[in-house]
Design a protein around this motif. Sequence first.
Motif, PDB file in Angstrom:
ATOM      1  N   UNK A  23      43.735  45.803  59.668  1.00 45.86           N
ATOM      2  CA  UNK A  23      42.274  46.514  59.644  1.00 45.86           C
ATOM      3  C   UNK A  23      41.738  46.769  61.025  1.00 45.86           C
ATOM      4  N   UNK A  24      41.025  47.750  61.160  1.00 46.19           N
ATOM      5  CA  UNK A  24      40.396  48.016  62.554  1.00 46.19           C
ATOM      6  C   UNK A  24      39.320  49.067  62.228  1.00 46.19           C
ATOM      7  N   UNK A  25      38.632  49.508  63.503  1.00 47.44           N
ATOM      8  CA  UNK A  25      37.646  50.490  63.370  1.00 47.44           C
ATOM      9  C   UNK A  25      37.606  51.374  64.625  1.00 47.44           C
ATOM     10  N   UNK A  26      37.683  52.629  64.734  1.00 44.54           N
ATOM     11  CA  UNK A  26      37.645  53.410  65.779  1.00 44.54           C
ATOM     12  C   UNK A  26      36.166  53.602  66.077  1.00 44.54           C
ATOM     13  N   UNK A  27      35.833  53.304  67.437  1.00 46.18           N
ATOM     14  CA  UNK A  27      34.530  53.490  68.209  1.00 46.18           C
ATOM     15  C   UNK A  27      34.563  54.549  68.931  1.00 46.18           C
ATOM     16  N   UNK A  28      33.462  55.401  68.390  1.00 44.48           N
ATOM     17  CA  UNK A  28      33.267  56.788  69.095  1.00 44.48           C
ATOM     18  C   UNK A  28      31.839  56.741  69.427  1.00 44.48           C
ATOM     19  N   UNK A  60      55.527  43.490  67.339  1.00 46.04           N
ATOM     20  CA  UNK A  60      55.422  44.690  68.157  1.00 46.04           C
ATOM     21  C   UNK A  60      54.071  45.548  67.427  1.00 46.04           C
ATOM     22  N   UNK A  61      53.174  45.902  68.453  1.00 49.80           N
ATOM     23  CA  UNK A  61      51.751  46.468  67.730  1.00 49.80           C
ATOM     24  C   UNK A  61      51.154  47.022  69.007  1.00 49.80           C
ATOM     25  N   UNK A  62      50.974  48.313  68.702  1.00 48.81           N
ATOM     26  CA  UNK A  62      50.022  49.064  69.665  1.00 48.81           C
ATOM     27  C   UNK A  62      48.937  49.420  69.000  1.00 48.81           C
ATOM     28  N   UNK A  63      47.612  49.124  68.910  1.00 43.59           N
ATOM     29  CA  UNK A  63      46.811  49.452  68.251  1.00 43.59           C
ATOM     30  C   UNK A  63      46.075  50.815  68.207  1.00 43.59           C
ATOM     31  N   UNK A  64      45.146  51.269  67.717  1.00 43.97           N
ATOM     32  CA  UNK A  64      44.623  52.663  67.687  1.00 43.97           C
ATOM     33  C   UNK A  64      44.063  53.177  68.796  1.00 43.97           C
TER      34      UNK A  64
END
Length: 707
Positions: free
Chosen positions: A526-531, A582-586
């Motif tokens: 779970x994440x959120x994009x910060x715009x 192995x994870x590159x986030x958004x």
Amino acid sequence: MLPCNKASFFFRKTLIALGLSLACTGQAAELEEILVTAEFRPTRLLDQPNSTSVVSQFEIKERAAQHLEEVLNLAPNVNYAGGSSRARFYQIRGIGERSQFQEPLNPSIGFIIDGIDFSGLGTVGGLFDVDQVEVLRGPQGTLHGANALAGLINVRSAAPKNEPGLSISASAANYDTWSLGLVGTGPLIKDTLLFRLAVQEYRSDGFSKNTYLKRDDTANRDETMARAKLRWLASDTATLDVTAFYADVDNGYDVFSLDNTRRTLSDEPGSDKQKSSALAFDWQQSLSAADLEARVSWASSESDYSFDEDWAYVGIAPELEYSSFDQFLRDRDSYSAELRLLSNESSRLINDRGDWVVGLYYLADREDLVRRYTYLTQDFRSTYDTDTLALFTQLDTQLSERLSLLSGLRVEQRRTDYYDNNGVASDPKKNLWGGRLTLEYQLSDDSMLYAGLSRGYRANGINAGVLASMEAYNDPAVLGLLERVQRYDDESLLNYEAGFKASFLDKRLSTRLALFYMDRKDQQVKGSLVIPRPNGSTDFIDHTNNAASGNNYGLELELDWLATDSLQVYAHLGLLETRFDDYINSDGRDLSGRDQAHAPSYQYAIGGRYDLGAGFFARLDIEGKDKFYFSDRHELQAPSFNLVHMRLGYASEQWSLALWGRNLGDKKYAVRGFGSFGNDPRKEYIVEPYYQYGEPRQVGISADYHF
């Protein structure tokens, strides 16, 4: 008297329903035996080949606990997230949701109250007249399916009794806190129709003070819980249980401060409300060839979650400020039906050495959302319908006098139908499966070893908020971020576990140890994009993404010791290591090797109760956690903490009175945090951490009277 391991399944169920415990020996001074009821058959905790913690009604009262969040620290490797008035989201062994906003939710932790599925709706986790809370760690792919990827929390309220009884409970504490509860039980028709009714009111101003509005109740708690149960003993071999449940939680939500204190500045305080009604029927009958269980339930929940997004008032910084309010109104109706057949003495397999269960399960969830947000030109509306159909079976085979094999399988078809007024529509269908293979070796009548493999799963889905935002942005960099997280795949988890359970010192010492390794594939994160907005503030788009893989491993140890007839002590410890393989986030950051969110490396609870004589007693509890990341998107961590609780009181057969204190050291500990944006216009929105704090020191008095 039947030995515990020889008592029939129907006999055990009858005892539980009557509110009786299963006595196994005639010894006076020994630890009370605990039955786990979340399994297909009621099972002694020391015989259950699974890592499980049970919090009894006695422990709930000793901690003056009103809600599930106030007892979960007793269970090793179990955590919960703030961001609400009451903890709604839980994590087991580092796995579990931490919030829900616009997106639909596929829970990783099952949450059941009296057989009714409230997964993702933990606000109604009140503990008044609850008999015990069972926390099953590890995937419950056979038992419960997709909603229990990492574990299951099963809450069982007290049962009707065959003897009449009436009790009144009351408490008062600082922060204008009080509660009043009433329980009545007994026979409507002796030995045939029994009832139980429990009602409680709980009130508190909460622990925040809004200095702008000059109010100290903007984070108030106003909670009403009611439960009615009927038990019909239709015959010597058939019973019907009916449960009606009602909860009205009308809480305020105003907890984040620009100054990271308990003093807020909001001019539009939010709310965290949930009104739930539920009805369940459970028919159990012992037939000549098998035992039959048929269950149906209905639950309807309306929730209102809202908050002042800027955490401030108009005029705090006129040249830079913004003002916005966000509100999420959800209606969810759930319908479930389950049919089980369980073997009895006449239908065991493999030369009378195999007990079996076979069943069919159906769950329908109908969820409607209305989001009202300052920056939306119109209200956002969505509908999310889910239909789950599952077939499950389990076989417990006695391979030898001491060795048993437990094998289970669940096949589930999950169909979802989503659409919203932004033109986003999707109807994914997925076939999922889970199961378990466990070997159990009885060292003696009071000790066992087990080792096994279990598989859990979590369904796939779409990020509706991302899809709906594609047309709102022209920046290629922002569009690139959105395109990467439009959809996510289902997740699977393999859990390798070995354990030891035993009773020593003439059943005065109980030991439970589990070692586990969890291998996650296509891990949902779970994440959120910060715009950024033009004025320097920020917008957020929640989403779920898949990490390639991850693993979680550790141990859970629980010791309970009746040291003397007057002193009982306990020590619970959870050790946990989690990481992304192995994870590159958004945001494009490589998180490989980093700890997962809400997964403290250690968690402990120790304490004891001493009988001072003549009915007087004293109890001390100490609990703590290591630091942990709040999110997989930023580096902010919750600091480690240690809390001390105490209770002094008097108890007789008819009444009790106790003075208690929680968090006596008044430690400031964080249950939610943000670390990737700035929200203070007075500081030109510089990025800084923000925290929601857990309960401060509370001191109160409780009294109970039993007629």
